[in-house]
Design an enzyme around this catalytic site. Structure first.
Site, PDB file in Angstrom:
ATOM      1  N   LEU A 141      41.831  41.008  45.771  1.00  0.00           N
ATOM      2  CA  LEU A 141      42.104  42.297  45.140  1.00  0.00           C
ATOM      3  C   LEU A 141      43.078  42.025  44.007  1.00  0.00           C
ATOM      4  O   LEU A 141      43.976  41.191  44.143  1.00  0.00           O
ATOM      5  CB  LEU A 141      42.752  43.281  46.125  1.00  0.00           C
ATOM      6  CG  LEU A 141      41.875  44.037  47.122  1.00  0.00           C
ATOM      7  CD1 LEU A 141      42.747  44.957  47.970  1.00  0.00           C
ATOM      8  CD2 LEU A 141      40.784  44.838  46.425  1.00  0.00           C
ATOM      9  N   ASP A 142      42.904  42.733  42.889  1.00  0.00           N
ATOM     10  CA  ASP A 142      43.864  42.590  41.797  1.00  0.00           C
ATOM     11  C   ASP A 142      45.269  42.889  42.303  1.00  0.00           C
ATOM     12  O   ASP A 142      45.458  43.686  43.230  1.00  0.00           O
ATOM     13  CB  ASP A 142      43.541  43.570  40.660  1.00  0.00           C
ATOM     14  CG  ASP A 142      42.188  43.311  40.038  1.00  0.00           C
ATOM     15  OD1 ASP A 142      41.651  42.213  40.227  1.00  0.00           O
ATOM     16  OD2 ASP A 142      41.674  44.225  39.364  1.00  0.00           O
ATOM     17  N   ARG A 143      46.249  42.285  41.669  1.00  0.00           N
ATOM     18  CA  ARG A 143      47.634  42.465  42.097  1.00  0.00           C
ATOM     19  C   ARG A 143      48.038  43.944  42.127  1.00  0.00           C
ATOM     20  O   ARG A 143      48.722  44.399  43.037  1.00  0.00           O
ATOM     21  CB  ARG A 143      48.560  41.686  41.164  1.00  0.00           C
ATOM     22  CG  ARG A 143      50.034  41.748  41.555  1.00  0.00           C
ATOM     23  CD  ARG A 143      50.863  40.841  40.659  1.00  0.00           C
ATOM     24  NE  ARG A 143      52.248  40.801  41.091  1.00  0.00           N
ATOM     25  CZ  ARG A 143      53.176  40.017  40.559  1.00  0.00           C
ATOM     26  NH1 ARG A 143      52.846  39.196  39.570  1.00  0.00           N
ATOM     27  NH2 ARG A 143      54.414  40.035  41.008  1.00  0.00           N
ATOM     28  N   ARG A 190      37.248  48.275  36.645  1.00  0.00           N
ATOM     29  CA  ARG A 190      38.078  48.563  35.475  1.00  0.00           C
ATOM     30  C   ARG A 190      37.315  48.303  34.181  1.00  0.00           C
ATOM     31  O   ARG A 190      37.359  49.113  33.234  1.00  0.00           O
ATOM     32  CB  ARG A 190      39.345  47.714  35.526  1.00  0.00           C
ATOM     33  CG  ARG A 190      40.229  48.022  36.720  1.00  0.00           C
ATOM     34  CD  ARG A 190      41.225  46.913  37.012  1.00  0.00           C
ATOM     35  NE  ARG A 190      42.143  46.698  35.902  1.00  0.00           N
ATOM     36  CZ  ARG A 190      43.021  45.706  35.855  1.00  0.00           C
ATOM     37  NH1 ARG A 190      43.096  44.831  36.861  1.00  0.00           N
ATOM     38  NH2 ARG A 190      43.825  45.570  34.817  1.00  0.00           N
TER      39      ARG A 190
END
Length: 318
Positions: free
Chosen positions: A144-146, A245
């Site tokens: 998962l993205d930060r 995104r």
């Protein structure tokens, strides 16, 4: 690219074990992803994590050699600060796996400029001696993205990691995200079928064969609409880096709080009006076949309080 020829002393070793030994700075989940995306090959053919290597086999690994070997990582003069495992929010745990509710701002792995306080650190501190089993260390099974919050799966055993590699390779999981985007949607639902450039393609590879485009498909549905923002439920059928995104930005509805692909002026506006200080993207639910063969499992993580507050201020929640 890195190339190894298997010698007598490594013959009979599993491929995933050899990769961990030769590339100790690369996260385990990324090694498994490289295998399933065919960046790791044995004798020019697609490889499997559990594959036993034979003397004379040629192992090739696509990627930037310095990055893979960890030679581009900053030197750290002091150890990372200790972590408090009691802060880990565990949604489900059994002998095979953990499902963790990752907060926004916590990196999954160490990386450039990130030396401690990662999800990996918290998980291994929580498990203690049980973090290692049969030469396998508990590791996240995907990423998962930060700045993204929500459900992430951790494999506690090597067979679980092998299982999840197959699950994510063949699209056997269902992931659902909640996100707040700019603008008014003209439809109640839609599909974004737009190839995305490979995020980790090296400059050498681009120069040699051009930009590598990967299939990517995102399904979205309006949960609630206001005058200038929409709360969406998104399901992804591919797992490309920053897929949601990038896709939503491409159709003119960037995710609010996105500092890379977003509308920066609008982000400042919604921060002032609604108090949004982070990326509004949350991994709400994941469904997957359990590695013990008992059937499908679904795990959910409630929307964090700071995002619920934003929705209330935006008149998207009562």
């Amino acid at each position: 690219m890195i190339e190894y020829r298997i010698e007598t002393d490594t013959a009979g070793m599993r491929l995933d074990k050899l990769l961990r030994k030769r590339l100790p700075t690369v996260p385990v989940s990324h090694l498994f992803k490289m295998i399933r995306t065919k960046k790791v090959r044995v004798n020019g053919k697609r490889a499997q994590p559990e594959q036993l290597l034979a003397e004379g086999d040629v192992l090739t690994i696509r990627g930037d050699e310095k990055t893979l070997r960890g030679e581009d990582r900053p030197k750290v003069d002091r150890p990372p600060p200790p972590v408090d495992p009691s802060q880990l929010v565990i949604l489900r745990e059994d002998d095979w796996l953990m499902a963790v509710n990752k907060p926004s701002g916590m990196a999954v792995h160490t990386g450039s400029g990130i030396t401690g306080g990662t999800l990996v650190d918290y998980v291994r501190a929580y498990l203690g001696p049980k973090a290692v089993r049969n030469d396998f260390t508990a590791s996240p099974a995907h990423r998962l993205d930060r700045e993204t919050s929500g459900v992430i799966l951790v494999a506690k055993r090597r067979p679980a990691m092998v299982h999840f590699t197959e699950v994510f390779t063949h699209g056997l999981s269902k992931k659902r995200y909640l996100t707040l985007v700019k603008g008014k949607m003209t439809k109640e639902s839609g599909v974004i079928d737009l190839p995305l450039s490979e995020h980790q393609q090296t400059a050498e590879s681009k120069a040699r064969r051009g930009v590598n485009m990967q299939d990517a498909l995102t399904r979205w549905k309006v949960v609630k609409q206001s005058g200038d923002a929409a709360l969406l439920s998104c399901a992804i059928e591919t797992g490309r880096t920053h897929q949601i995104r990038r896709h939503l930005a491409a159709i003119g509805h960037p995710v609010l709080g996105d500092k890379k692909y977003g509308d920066f002026a609008y982000n400042r506006d919604v921060q002032a009006r609604w108090g949004l200080k982070r990326l509004f993207l949350h991994a709400e639910r994941i469904e997957f076949p359990h590695p013990d063969g008992s059937g499908k499992v679904a795990v959910e993580a409630a929307l964090p309080p700071e995002l619920r507050d934003v929705l209330k201020r935006a008149a998207l929640l009562p």
